[in-house]
Design a protein around this motif. Structure first.
Motif, PDB file in Angstrom:
ATOM      1  N   MET A 137      -0.458   2.465  -3.942  1.00  0.00           N
ATOM      2  CA  MET A 137      -1.879   2.191  -4.066  1.00  0.00           C
ATOM      3  C   MET A 137      -2.648   3.312  -3.374  1.00  0.00           C
ATOM      4  SD  MET A 137      -4.203  -0.025  -5.075  1.00  0.00           S
ATOM      5  CE  MET A 137      -5.543   1.115  -5.303  1.00  0.00           C
ATOM      6  N   ILE A 138      -3.502   4.010  -4.127  1.00  0.00           N
ATOM      7  CA  ILE A 138      -4.328   5.077  -3.563  1.00  0.00           C
ATOM      8  C   ILE A 138      -5.767   4.575  -3.546  1.00  0.00           C
ATOM      9  CG2 ILE A 138      -5.069   7.474  -3.785  1.00  0.00           C
ATOM     10  CD1 ILE A 138      -2.567   7.937  -5.515  1.00  0.00           C
ATOM     11  N   GLY A 139      -6.280   4.324  -2.355  1.00  0.00           N
ATOM     12  CA  GLY A 139      -7.632   3.789  -2.233  1.00  0.00           C
ATOM     13  C   GLY A 139      -7.637   2.495  -1.454  1.00  0.00           C
ATOM     14  N   THR A 140      -8.677   2.289  -0.659  1.00  0.00           N
ATOM     15  CA  THR A 140      -8.781   1.072   0.154  1.00  0.00           C
ATOM     16  C   THR A 140     -10.190   0.487   0.101  1.00  0.00           C
ATOM     17  OG1 THR A 140      -9.102   2.542   2.069  1.00  0.00           O
ATOM     18  CG2 THR A 140      -6.901   1.602   1.765  1.00  0.00           C
ATOM     19  N   GLY A 141     -10.893   0.741  -1.005  1.00  0.00           N
ATOM     20  CA  GLY A 141     -12.219   0.167  -1.187  1.00  0.00           C
ATOM     21  C   GLY A 141     -12.161  -1.233  -1.756  1.00  0.00           C
ATOM     22  N   ALA A 142     -13.314  -1.760  -2.131  1.00  0.00           N
ATOM     23  CA  ALA A 142     -13.400  -3.140  -2.616  1.00  0.00           C
ATOM     24  C   ALA A 142     -12.557  -3.376  -3.859  1.00  0.00           C
ATOM     25  CB  ALA A 142     -14.861  -3.483  -2.900  1.00  0.00           C
ATOM     26  N   GLN A 143     -12.493  -2.373  -4.767  1.00  0.00           N
ATOM     27  CA  GLN A 143     -11.745  -2.545  -6.007  1.00  0.00           C
ATOM     28  C   GLN A 143     -10.245  -2.542  -5.764  1.00  0.00           C
ATOM     29  OE1 GLN A 143     -13.256  -3.394  -8.563  1.00  0.00           O
ATOM     30  NE2 GLN A 143     -15.218  -2.414  -8.765  1.00  0.00           N
ATOM     31  N   PHE A 164      -2.068   4.715   0.423  1.00  0.00           N
ATOM     32  CA  PHE A 164      -2.805   5.844   0.986  1.00  0.00           C
ATOM     33  C   PHE A 164      -4.273   5.466   0.999  1.00  0.00           C
ATOM     34  CE2 PHE A 164      -5.594   9.471   0.615  1.00  0.00           C
ATOM     35  CZ  PHE A 164      -5.127  10.316   1.613  1.00  0.00           C
ATOM     36  N   GLY A 165      -4.895   5.650   2.158  1.00  0.00           N
ATOM     37  CA  GLY A 165      -6.315   5.347   2.263  1.00  0.00           C
ATOM     38  C   GLY A 165      -6.935   6.087   3.418  1.00  0.00           C
ATOM     39  N   THR A 166      -8.257   6.214   3.382  1.00  0.00           N
ATOM     40  CA  THR A 166      -8.988   6.888   4.457  1.00  0.00           C
ATOM     41  C   THR A 166     -10.089   6.006   5.037  1.00  0.00           C
ATOM     42  OG1 THR A 166     -10.497   7.891   2.823  1.00  0.00           O
ATOM     43  CG2 THR A 166      -8.558   9.181   3.473  1.00  0.00           C
ATOM     44  N   HIS A 167     -10.259   4.832   4.477  1.00  0.00           N
ATOM     45  CA  HIS A 167     -11.346   3.946   4.890  1.00  0.00           C
ATOM     46  C   HIS A 167     -10.925   3.181   6.133  1.00  0.00           C
ATOM     47  CE1 HIS A 167     -14.384   0.739   4.570  1.00  0.00           C
ATOM     48  NE2 HIS A 167     -15.049   1.577   3.798  1.00  0.00           N
ATOM     49  N   GLU A 168     -11.656   3.360   7.242  1.00  0.00           N
ATOM     50  CA  GLU A 168     -11.248   2.772   8.521  1.00  0.00           C
ATOM     51  C   GLU A 168     -11.188   1.250   8.475  1.00  0.00           C
ATOM     52  OE1 GLU A 168     -13.696   4.209  11.645  1.00  0.00           O
ATOM     53  OE2 GLU A 168     -13.005   6.291  11.473  1.00  0.00           O
ATOM     54  N   VAL A 169     -12.080   0.653   7.715  1.00  0.00           N
ATOM     55  CA  VAL A 169     -12.086  -0.805   7.583  1.00  0.00           C
ATOM     56  C   VAL A 169     -11.134  -1.243   6.481  1.00  0.00           C
ATOM     57  CG1 VAL A 169     -13.520  -2.812   7.052  1.00  0.00           C
ATOM     58  CG2 VAL A 169     -14.445  -0.965   8.462  1.00  0.00           C
ATOM     59  N   GLU A 199       7.550   9.665  -5.958  1.00  0.00           N
ATOM     60  CA  GLU A 199       8.561   8.663  -5.622  1.00  0.00           C
ATOM     61  C   GLU A 199       8.260   7.300  -6.231  1.00  0.00           C
ATOM     62  OE1 GLU A 199       8.606   8.657  -1.391  1.00  0.00           O
ATOM     63  OE2 GLU A 199       9.626  10.602  -1.217  1.00  0.00           O
ATOM     64  N   ALA A 200       7.036   7.088  -6.683  1.00  0.00           N
ATOM     65  CA  ALA A 200       6.622   5.765  -7.152  1.00  0.00           C
ATOM     66  C   ALA A 200       6.927   5.565  -8.633  1.00  0.00           C
ATOM     67  CB  ALA A 200       5.133   5.576  -6.908  1.00  0.00           C
ATOM     68  N   ASP A 201       7.282   4.345  -8.988  1.00  0.00           N
ATOM     69  CA  ASP A 201       7.392   3.972 -10.405  1.00  0.00           C
ATOM     70  C   ASP A 201       6.014   3.657 -10.975  1.00  0.00           C
ATOM     71  OD1 ASP A 201      10.286   4.075 -10.594  1.00  0.00           O
ATOM     72  OD2 ASP A 201      10.303   2.247  -9.380  1.00  0.00           O
ATOM     73  N   ILE A 202       5.135   3.135 -10.112  1.00  0.00           N
ATOM     74  CA  ILE A 202       3.759   2.798 -10.505  1.00  0.00           C
ATOM     75  C   ILE A 202       2.829   3.404  -9.466  1.00  0.00           C
ATOM     76  CG2 ILE A 202       2.108   0.935 -10.951  1.00  0.00           C
ATOM     77  CD1 ILE A 202       4.623  -0.909 -11.310  1.00  0.00           C
ATOM     78  N   ALA A 203       1.882   4.219  -9.911  1.00  0.00           N
ATOM     79  CA  ALA A 203       0.860   4.767  -9.014  1.00  0.00           C
ATOM     80  C   ALA A 203      -0.499   4.309  -9.498  1.00  0.00           C
ATOM     81  CB  ALA A 203       0.931   6.293  -8.981  1.00  0.00           C
ATOM     82  N   ILE A 204      -1.278   3.729  -8.593  1.00  0.00           N
ATOM     83  CA  ILE A 204      -2.601   3.209  -8.932  1.00  0.00           C
ATOM     84  C   ILE A 204      -3.634   3.997  -8.135  1.00  0.00           C
ATOM     85  CG2 ILE A 204      -4.101   1.182  -8.921  1.00  0.00           C
ATOM     86  CD1 ILE A 204      -1.181  -0.321  -8.638  1.00  0.00           C
ATOM     87  N   ALA A 205      -4.540   4.661  -8.829  1.00  0.00           N
ATOM     88  CA  ALA A 205      -5.565   5.458  -8.170  1.00  0.00           C
ATOM     89  C   ALA A 205      -6.907   4.756  -8.307  1.00  0.00           C
ATOM     90  CB  ALA A 205      -5.629   6.856  -8.774  1.00  0.00           C
ATOM     91  N   ALA A 206      -7.433   4.280  -7.190  1.00  0.00           N
ATOM     92  CA  ALA A 206      -8.742   3.631  -7.177  1.00  0.00           C
ATOM     93  C   ALA A 206      -9.606   4.257  -6.105  1.00  0.00           C
ATOM     94  CB  ALA A 206      -8.592   2.135  -6.949  1.00  0.00           C
ATOM     95  N   SER A 207      -9.396   5.542  -5.871  1.00  0.00           N
ATOM     96  CA  SER A 207     -10.133   6.247  -4.831  1.00  0.00           C
ATOM     97  C   SER A 207     -11.344   6.946  -5.420  1.00  0.00           C
ATOM     98  CB  SER A 207      -9.223   7.278  -4.156  1.00  0.00           C
ATOM     99  OG  SER A 207      -8.638   8.131  -5.128  1.00  0.00           O
ATOM    100  N   GLY A 208     -12.346   7.140  -4.600  1.00  0.00           N
ATOM    101  CA  GLY A 208     -13.509   7.906  -5.019  1.00  0.00           C
ATOM    102  C   GLY A 208     -13.247   9.382  -4.766  1.00  0.00           C
ATOM    103  N   ARG A 209     -14.197  10.024  -4.130  1.00  0.00           N
ATOM    104  CA  ARG A 209     -14.006  11.440  -3.797  1.00  0.00           C
ATOM    105  C   ARG A 209     -13.226  11.522  -2.491  1.00  0.00           C
ATOM    106  NH1 ARG A 209     -20.273  12.803  -5.281  1.00  0.00           N
ATOM    107  NH2 ARG A 209     -20.059  12.581  -7.523  1.00  0.00           N
ATOM    108  N   SER A 230     -10.911   3.988 -13.034  1.00  0.00           N
ATOM    109  CA  SER A 230     -12.129   4.815 -13.082  1.00  0.00           C
ATOM    110  C   SER A 230     -12.215   5.740 -11.877  1.00  0.00           C
ATOM    111  CB  SER A 230     -13.380   3.933 -13.155  1.00  0.00           C
ATOM    112  OG  SER A 230     -13.411   3.220 -14.361  1.00  0.00           O
ATOM    113  N   SER A 231     -11.077   6.307 -11.482  1.00  0.00           N
ATOM    114  CA  SER A 231     -10.993   7.025 -10.217  1.00  0.00           C
ATOM    115  C   SER A 231     -11.364   8.496 -10.343  1.00  0.00           C
ATOM    116  CB  SER A 231      -9.569   6.919  -9.651  1.00  0.00           C
ATOM    117  OG  SER A 231      -9.442   7.686  -8.486  1.00  0.00           O
ATOM    118  N   LYS A 232     -12.200   8.942  -9.429  1.00  0.00           N
ATOM    119  CA  LYS A 232     -12.508  10.364  -9.331  1.00  0.00           C
ATOM    120  C   LYS A 232     -11.378  11.122  -8.650  1.00  0.00           C
ATOM    121  CE  LYS A 232     -17.503   9.610  -9.134  1.00  0.00           C
ATOM    122  NZ  LYS A 232     -17.449   8.146  -9.194  1.00  0.00           N
ATOM    123  N   GLY A 233     -10.404  10.392  -8.117  1.00  0.00           N
ATOM    124  CA  GLY A 233      -9.272  11.020  -7.455  1.00  0.00           C
ATOM    125  C   GLY A 233      -8.145  11.376  -8.396  1.00  0.00           C
TER     126      GLY A 233
END
Length: 326
Positions: A137-143, A164-169, A199-209, A230-233
């Motif tokens: 899972m790439i992204g830690t936002g609401a979606q 993988f995420g960068t969002h502190e919350v 390494e992943a069989d499934i990669a999900i990108a839900a990250s913004g910039r 709909s990821s910009k990443g």
């Protein structure tokens, strides 16, 4: 004739309503099936960038009819700044086509945070190779918050979960949400996105910039599935690199995913996802295919989730009724 009244539900009215991943996934699946058999209508999203480039604001709307719950829905969204969670407002109104009466007007934040991971889970269920055992899972936002629990609901044999995420919350919230539904499952925090994708069989990108290299389908091992929410990443070449490509809706790919188009402006896909769910189109041609799936929200999936949440809120005595047309 009764006076038309709207049930009004605020974000706080809906925030802690319990709705299980199974309920949401089932509702979204039925919405896709109704659309595939021609019982629903879903015109292409209307999206309008606003003229002040400094604010980078965006607004869009979606109108549709879900033939499964027989409700017409109209969703609007506005954000001042593409990556500003503090200035993002979205609402949905529902009209009951069996009675001809208005039904509900509600904040759509909880709806989107539920139907989006349900769509992701369904794409993974249909399109991942049969022996998939790892997911990133790439992204830690609401979606992204509900994605891993929803994914495990349909693919319980997944053994390795990466984040993988960068969002502190968002990072601790993602761990907490996974523990809520699957307390015995472990989640691995990763830093090297290209390595994790490989390494992943499934990669999900839900990250913004986000602060990571833009994800490419070509990084995946044979048989891998890359889902772009709909990821910009995601790299603009991700679609052309795929052995097999699909989108939730081809028309919306041309609007929200225009960066994936070739130099001639075309964006080739092999199938629309509702047809895959209905068994009318292939999810992949071969187990070795690297598959790219573009997920753009369709209002026909918002409608049944909003409908279910509204009924739960009414049963719990939440919200207000307003005779708006009196």
């Amino acid at each position: 004739m009764p006076e038309p009244e709207l049930h009004l539900f605020t974000r706080s009215d809906l925030a802690d309503l319990e709705i299980s991943p199974q309920e949401v996934i089932s509702a979204v699946r039925q919405a896709y099936l109704a659309y595939a058999r021609g019982a629903s209508r879903c015109p292409t999203k209307l999206m309008m960038p606003l003229p002040d480039a400094d604010r980078d604001a965006v607004s869009y709307s979606m109108l549709g009819y879900d033939g499964n719950v027989e409700q017409v829905g109209f969703k609007t969204s506005y954000r001042q700044g593409n990556d500003n969670p503090e200035k993002y407002y979205t609402a949905i109104s529902l009209y009951d086509d069996t009675t001809g009466m208005p039904f509900a007007l509600m904040d759509c934040h909880r709806v989107g945070a539920s139907r989006t991971p349900a769509t992701t889970a369904l794409i993974a269920e249909e399109c991942a190779k049969s022996d998939a055992r790892s997911a990133l899972m790439i992204g830690t936002g609401a979606q992204a918050l509900n994605t891993l629990p929803y994914l495990l609901t349909v693919l319980p044999n997944l053994e390795r979960l990466m984040l993988f995420g960068t969002h502190e919350v968002g990072i601790p919230a993602t761990f907490e949400r996974l523990r809520h539904y699957f307390p015995d499952r472990e989640l691995e925090l990763v830093e090297d996105v290209p390595k994790a994708v490989a390494e992943a069989d499934i990669a999900i990108a839900a990250s913004g910039r986000a602060a990571h290299p833009k994800v490419q389908t070509g990084w995946m091992k044979p048989g891998g599935l890359l889902i772009s929410v709909s990821s910009k990443g995601v790299d603009s070449a991700a679609l052309s690199q795929a052995d097999y490509a699909l989108a939730t809706n081809e028309g919306q790919l041309g609007i929200t995913g225009s960066r994936f188009a070739a130099e001639d402006g075309s964006a080739r896909i092999d199938a629309e996802f509702p047809d895959v769910v209905a068994g009318r189109a292939l999810a992949r041609r071969d187990e070795s295919d690297r598959v790219f799936a573009f997920s753009s929200g369709m209002v026909i999936t918002d409608i049944p989730v909003a409908h279910a949440l509204a009924h739960k809120a009414i049963a719990d005595g939440r919200g207000k009724q307003v005779a708006l047309w009196s």
